[in-house]
Design an enzyme around this catalytic site. Structure first.
Site, short mmCIF file in Angstrom:
data_model
loop_
_atom_site.label_atom_id
_atom_site.label_comp_id
_atom_site.label_asym_id
_atom_site.label_seq_id
_atom_site.Cartn_x
_atom_site.Cartn_y
_atom_site.Cartn_z
N LYS A 1 5.06 0.08 19.30
CA LYS A 1 4.50 1.11 20.17
C LYS A 1 5.17 1.25 21.40
O LYS A 1 5.68 0.24 22.07
CB LYS A 1 2.88 1.10 20.65
CG LYS A 1 2.21 0.82 19.32
CD LYS A 1 0.91 0.42 19.52
CE LYS A 1 0.00 0.02 18.36
NZ LYS A 1 -1.67 -0.75 18.78
N GLU B 1 0.89 -1.34 -0.03
CA GLU B 1 0.03 0.16 0.10
C GLU B 1 0.71 1.23 -0.14
O GLU B 1 2.19 1.06 0.28
CB GLU B 1 -1.06 0.05 1.25
CG GLU B 1 -0.02 0.13 2.54
CD GLU B 1 -1.44 0.22 3.86
OE1 GLU B 1 -2.42 -0.48 3.50
OE2 GLU B 1 -0.77 0.39 4.63
N ARG C 1 -8.20 -9.10 19.66
CA ARG C 1 -7.56 -9.63 20.84
C ARG C 1 -7.85 -8.28 21.73
O ARG C 1 -7.87 -7.16 21.15
CB ARG C 1 -6.25 -9.91 20.89
CG ARG C 1 -5.34 -9.21 20.25
CD ARG C 1 -3.91 -9.68 20.21
NE ARG C 1 -2.79 -8.82 19.34
CZ ARG C 1 -2.65 -7.78 19.50
NH1 ARG C 1 -2.94 -7.18 20.74
NH2 ARG C 1 -1.55 -7.29 18.54
#
Length: 453
Positions: free
Chosen positions: A237, A200, A296
């Site tokens: 992160k 992408e 999840r």
């Protein structure tokens, strides 16, 4: 509600699930590897079963041993936490075959959203915006080159079965595509046992925004606002906060509606996260694009809990046991601001290399509106077998400035020491004190631009 639940995980998330189970009067079974025999989550569970040595493939990824432990102890359900088997549809199917409830979405739904290319196709059909790219795996380097020419550089090659920041390669020049395509496919096969990739358009000035959703089997579906996860290193992160700084209420509503529409479209059940890229340039008028869905509970779920007052694990358990959600969309209110810092046993000065070892000193911060999710105590050992995160510092404040100031105070109280052990605490202090971060709305390249990573 279940009488007994087995937690097919370890560390802080296992302990966190055990605590909610205890609040609900549900008995718990911990499974553990040899290095985790003295861990806090093992001691906190009502029962514990040894499932193998340290290597994850022989313990926390060993499906026969985990199912055997559930059958042996009479557990009615399995909570997979995050990581390990949490997004493995085969594991969910085996649970069902043995009459054990998997606390998560149905296997076919997990398979569809777990394959990133398939998820893109389904979300397109549901009306979610996507960046230019493919909804089918790219099967040859020649096709990859043609697609990249059509959508324009830079592009990003992603493993269809990837996750956790792995299986991703950014390509900025045509001459680099062939090697990047070949390497990404090889890595995807080695790590995820699936070499499929898609491509992408890659945006350089974006924010990573994710929406927490909850769905039940009674047509109940809600979103609980957004988390900003833009502070990352190598697509992993480090800091998460809710609500996203500078996100107007109109955009929040659009993001939430898109996330719920996507979850409904795939027949989702339980707690999940729909992730978006948000154009950081205000001139783009709050344009956003679907990125992926995680089937999840997320590492960063506590920031949502602190600003909404909703126990996400409790909702997971209720939905899996056949009950409706306890909240409707009109019940969800965002109060104040919360931030989470992942405290990892890593050395930022050596490329974030893991630094396992004995924690001779381990003192966590406290005080009002400070939460630390951890399984470590003084004398614990950080194992080289598992993720290097040793704790999550989550702090709430009535506004973002107060929250960040409170988090800095808490970080100053956090003490971790042991032979050879380094942590990310000092880096978190730099991040939370940085003028650009304090202004809010940093893009995903924030660390690369300011910390020479």
């Amino acid at each position: 509600m279940f009488d007994k639940v087995l937690i097919a995980n370890r560390g802080e998330i296992a302990l966190r699930i055990i605590r909610t189970c205890r609040d609900l009067g549900v008995r718990t079974v911990a499974v553990y590897s040899t290095p985790d025999a003295d861990a806090q989550f093992v001691k906190s569970a009502d029962e514990a079963v040894h499932i193998g040595p340290g290597a994850p493939t022989r313990s926390y990824l060993n499906i026969p041993n985990i199912i055997g432990a559930a059958v042996k102890t009479g557990a009615e359900a399995v909570h997979p936490g995050y990581g390990f088997l949490s997004e493995d549809p085969y594991f969910a199917e085996i649970c069902a075959d043995d009459g054990i409830t998997f606390i998560g979405p149905p296997p076919d739904v997990m398979e569809n959203v777990g394959d990133k290319a398939t998820a893109r196709k389904l979300m397109t059909a549901a009306g979610l915006p996507l960046l230019p790219g493919t909804t089918e795996p790219v099967d040859s380097v020649e096709a990859a080159e043609e697609i990249a020419r059509d959508i324009g550089y830079p592009v990003i090659i992603k493993a269809a079965a990837g996750g956790g920041g792995r299986g991703i390669t950014v390509v900025r020049r045509p001459q680099d595509l062939r090697d990047a395509y070949t390497t990404t496919r090889a890595n995807a096969q080695a790590v995820f046992k699936n070499s499929a990739v898609y491509i992408e358009r890659y945006l350089t000035d974006t924010r990573h925004i994710e929406i927490q959703v909850l769905c039940d089997d009674f047509d109940g579906a809600v979103h609980l606002g957004e988390r900003d996860c833009s502070v990352q290193r190598r697509h992993q992160k480090l800091v998460e906060e809710s609500p996203g700084p500078g996100i107007p209420s109109e955009l929040r509503a659009r993001l939430g509606a898109a996330a719920v529409a996507g979850a409904r479209a795939v027949g989702y059940r339980g707690a999940g996260t729909v992730e978006f890229l948000l154009e950081a340039d205000p001139a783009a008028q709050n344009a956003f694009w679907f990125m992926e869905m995680n089937a999840r509970i997320q590492v960063e779920h506590p920031v949502t809990e602190l600003v909404t007052g909703v126990d996400l694990v409790s909702e997971q358990l209720r939905v899996a046991s056949g009950s409706p959600l306890t909240v409707k969309q009109e019940d969800i209110e965002i109060s104040g601001h919360a931030v989470e810092c992942r405290i990892n046993a890593e050395d930022p000065d050596r490329g974030f290399a893991p630094t396992p070892g004995l924690l001779e000193k381990y003192r966590t911060p406290g005080g009002p509106w400070v939460r630390v999710d951890t399984d470590y105590v003084p004398g614990s050992r950080v194992s080289p077998y598992y993720d290097s995160m040793i704790g999550k510092l989550i702090v709430w404040g009535p506004d973002r400035t107060t929250c960040l100031d409170r988090a800095l105070r808490a970080l100053s109280e956090f003490e971790v020491a042991g032979p050879g052990v380094h942590t990310t605490i000092a880096m978190h202090q730099e991040i939370l004190g940085h003028p650009e971060f304090r202004r809010g709305g940093v893009a995903t390249d924030f660390l690369e631009r300011h910390f020479a990573l």
